[in-house]
Design a protein around this motif. Structure first.
Motif, PDB file in Angstrom:
ATOM      1  N   LYS A  53      -0.661  -3.401   7.085  1.00  0.00           N
ATOM      2  CA  LYS A  53      -1.531  -2.418   6.438  1.00  0.00           C
ATOM      3  C   LYS A  53      -0.674  -1.296   5.854  1.00  0.00           C
ATOM      4  O   LYS A  53       0.436  -1.040   6.318  1.00  0.00           O
ATOM      5  CB  LYS A  53      -2.508  -1.807   7.447  1.00  0.00           C
ATOM      6  N   ILE A  54      -1.212  -0.600   4.862  1.00  0.00           N
ATOM      7  CA  ILE A  54      -0.542   0.570   4.308  1.00  0.00           C
ATOM      8  C   ILE A  54      -0.380   1.599   5.439  1.00  0.00           C
ATOM      9  O   ILE A  54      -1.287   1.770   6.247  1.00  0.00           O
ATOM     10  CB  ILE A  54      -1.364   1.166   3.139  1.00  0.00           C
ATOM     11  N   ASP A  55       0.748   2.259   5.507  1.00  0.00           N
ATOM     12  CA  ASP A  55       1.110   3.265   6.521  1.00  0.00           C
ATOM     13  C   ASP A  55       1.542   2.672   7.860  1.00  0.00           C
ATOM     14  O   ASP A  55       1.875   3.421   8.772  1.00  0.00           O
ATOM     15  CB  ASP A  55      -0.003   4.289   6.762  1.00  0.00           C
ATOM     16  N   SER A  56       1.540   1.350   8.017  1.00  0.00           N
ATOM     17  CA  SER A  56       2.021   0.751   9.261  1.00  0.00           C
ATOM     18  C   SER A  56       3.521   0.995   9.403  1.00  0.00           C
ATOM     19  O   SER A  56       4.261   0.970   8.413  1.00  0.00           O
ATOM     20  CB  SER A  56       1.778  -0.762   9.278  1.00  0.00           C
ATOM     21  N   LEU A  57       3.970   1.224  10.626  1.00  0.00           N
ATOM     22  CA  LEU A  57       5.398   1.363  10.910  1.00  0.00           C
ATOM     23  C   LEU A  57       5.975  -0.030  11.107  1.00  0.00           C
ATOM     24  O   LEU A  57       5.479  -0.803  11.942  1.00  0.00           O
ATOM     25  CB  LEU A  57       5.617   2.218  12.159  1.00  0.00           C
ATOM     26  N   HIS A  73       7.597   3.298   6.970  1.00  0.00           N
ATOM     27  CA  HIS A  73       6.155   3.109   6.811  1.00  0.00           C
ATOM     28  C   HIS A  73       5.865   2.420   5.482  1.00  0.00           C
ATOM     29  O   HIS A  73       6.468   2.748   4.466  1.00  0.00           O
ATOM     30  CB  HIS A  73       5.438   4.465   6.861  1.00  0.00           C
ATOM     31  N   LYS A  89       4.464   1.542   2.077  1.00  0.00           N
ATOM     32  CA  LYS A  89       3.871   2.228   0.927  1.00  0.00           C
ATOM     33  C   LYS A  89       3.056   1.240   0.091  1.00  0.00           C
ATOM     34  O   LYS A  89       1.948   1.535  -0.319  1.00  0.00           O
ATOM     35  CB  LYS A  89       4.974   2.851   0.070  1.00  0.00           C
ATOM     36  N   LYS A 142       7.798   3.904   2.211  1.00  0.00           N
ATOM     37  CA  LYS A 142       7.637   5.271   1.707  1.00  0.00           C
ATOM     38  C   LYS A 142       8.969   6.004   1.711  1.00  0.00           C
ATOM     39  O   LYS A 142       9.238   6.819   0.854  1.00  0.00           O
ATOM     40  CB  LYS A 142       6.643   6.044   2.581  1.00  0.00           C
ATOM     41  N   GLU A 143       9.797   5.715   2.695  1.00  0.00           N
ATOM     42  CA  GLU A 143      11.083   6.372   2.837  1.00  0.00           C
ATOM     43  C   GLU A 143      12.088   5.775   1.854  1.00  0.00           C
ATOM     44  O   GLU A 143      12.618   4.692   2.077  1.00  0.00           O
ATOM     45  CB  GLU A 143      11.619   6.211   4.281  1.00  0.00           C
ATOM     46  N   ASP A 187       0.134   0.067  13.903  1.00  0.00           N
ATOM     47  CA  ASP A 187      -0.840   0.019  12.817  1.00  0.00           C
ATOM     48  C   ASP A 187      -1.545   1.364  12.814  1.00  0.00           C
ATOM     49  O   ASP A 187      -2.448   1.595  13.601  1.00  0.00           O
ATOM     50  CB  ASP A 187      -1.827  -1.134  13.022  1.00  0.00           C
ATOM     51  N   ASP A 188      -1.102   2.284  11.955  1.00  0.00           N
ATOM     52  CA  ASP A 188      -1.599   3.652  11.968  1.00  0.00           C
ATOM     53  C   ASP A 188      -3.024   3.799  11.448  1.00  0.00           C
ATOM     54  O   ASP A 188      -3.633   4.827  11.589  1.00  0.00           O
ATOM     55  CB  ASP A 188      -0.667   4.555  11.164  1.00  0.00           C
ATOM     56  N   LYS A 189      -3.550   2.773  10.811  1.00  0.00           N
ATOM     57  CA  LYS A 189      -4.919   2.883  10.282  1.00  0.00           C
ATOM     58  C   LYS A 189      -5.818   1.876  10.921  1.00  0.00           C
ATOM     59  O   LYS A 189      -5.460   0.856  11.349  1.00  0.00           O
ATOM     60  CB  LYS A 189      -4.903   2.671   8.771  1.00  0.00           C
TER      61      LYS A 189
END
Length: 68
Positions: A10-14, A32, A34, A52-53, A66-68
């Protein structure tokens, strides 16, 4: 979780990815998600994502959270 199935990412997952330049050494880069770049549902070497980084691109080896 491994990164071979697109539905797990998922988007934002580490995640830990292998960059193209590090494929021989299997050095992992953490960041994370993007964007998810692979369109197919599965890929034997891991789903390709952009982090993202630093906008680094590589194939997912491990999904850490999974941040979301």
């Amino acid at each position: 979780m491994d990164g071979k199935s697109r539905v797990n990412i998922k988007i934002d997952s580490l995640v830990d990815i292998v960059l193209k330049k590090d494929q021989r050494t299997s050095k992992l880069t953490r960041g994370h998600v993007k964007r998810i770049l692979t369109n197919s549902a599965q890929h034997p070497h891991g789903i390709k994502v952009m982090l993202k980084e630093g906008d680094q691109v590589g194939r997912v080896q491990k999904i850490l959270t999974d941040d979301k």
